[in-house]
Motif scaffolding. Structure first.
Motif, PDB file in Angstrom:
ATOM      1  N   ALA A   1      90.287  72.828  22.750  1.00 32.57           N
ATOM      2  CA  ALA A   1      88.934  73.188  23.193  1.00 32.57           C
ATOM      3  C   ALA A   1      88.333  72.070  24.044  1.00 32.57           C
ATOM      4  O   ALA A   1      87.688  72.338  25.074  1.00 32.57           O
TER       5      ALA A   1
ATOM      6  N   GLU B   1      90.087  72.005  27.457  1.00 35.25           N
ATOM      7  CA  GLU B   1      89.596  73.109  28.287  1.00 35.25           C
ATOM      8  C   GLU B   1      88.217  72.794  28.845  1.00 35.25           C
ATOM      9  O   GLU B   1      87.947  73.029  30.026  1.00 35.25           O
ATOM     10  N   GLN B   2      87.338  72.248  28.003  1.00 35.63           N
ATOM     11  CA  GLN B   2      85.990  71.905  28.446  1.00 35.63           C
ATOM     12  C   GLN B   2      86.015  70.882  29.584  1.00 35.63           C
ATOM     13  O   GLN B   2      85.198  70.937  30.501  1.00 35.63           O
TER      14      GLN B   2
ATOM     15  N   PRO C   1      82.583  64.681  24.606  1.00 39.46           N
ATOM     16  CA  PRO C   1      82.859  65.848  23.736  1.00 39.46           C
ATOM     17  C   PRO C   1      83.117  65.482  22.268  1.00 39.46           C
ATOM     18  O   PRO C   1      82.996  66.320  21.391  1.00 39.46           O
TER      19      PRO C   1
END
Length: 166
Positions: free
Chosen positions: A35, A38-39, A115
């Motif tokens: 995740a 991907e971000q 993140p």
């Protein structure tokens, strides 16, 4: 009754719980990393490479290949992408012009850390409730698990090269 026998079922159950928790943590860690990658518009291999550089400092492309378990050709392609995206620089090693030294660009570090900030803060809060001894136990546990992973990766690499058809 033999000493320790009464605790065997409890130990077996606790060990099974620990193994299950470890597998689930590993699975969630992978999902989390996918995740984040991907971000950031990266692949998980890209993210692994950048994390390795953040932890280790400048390294050779060969060291990245070994750490990520990628071929040197795949590492070359990955480094080209990461250079174009402004994450790394790659310079010829002055001591050995055949080698390339790869460095994480410091101005991109914050982009990679962002993140993880919330999770890192939650982890710090969790650890605040542990004693120094408990933290030491966890560090030793992780150190042993990492050594086991390295040994198994070496074994898998060795068996992979010996089992390839000639």
């Amino acid at each position: 009754m033999i000493a320790g026998m009464s605790h065997e079922p409890a130990r077996t159950a606790a060990t099974a719980d620990l193994m299950r928790a470890g597998r689930e943590t590993s699975r969630l860690s992978m999902v989390f990393r996918y995740a984040i990658a991907e971000q950031l518009g990266l692949t998980v291999s890209d993210l692994e490479c950048l994390d390795y550089l953040a932890d280790s400092g400048p390294v050779t492309a060969g060291q990245i290949a070994e750490r990520t378990n990628l071929t040197t050709g795949a590492v070359t392609s990955m480094l080209r992408r990461l250079q174009q995206a402004g994450y790394v620089s790659a310079e010829r090693d002055p001591a050995d012009r055949r080698r390339v030294i790869v460095t994480l660009r410091p101005e991109r570090t914050a982009d990679l850390e962002r993140p993880y900030e919330r999770f890192a803060e939650q982890t710090r809060q969790l650890i605040e409730g542990y004693t120094v001894e408990e933290i030491g136990l966890l560090v030793r546990h992780y150190d042993h698990i990492q050594a086991m992973y390295h040994a198994e990766l070496d074994r898998l690499r060795d068996s992979d090269t010996t089992q390839r058809p000639v």
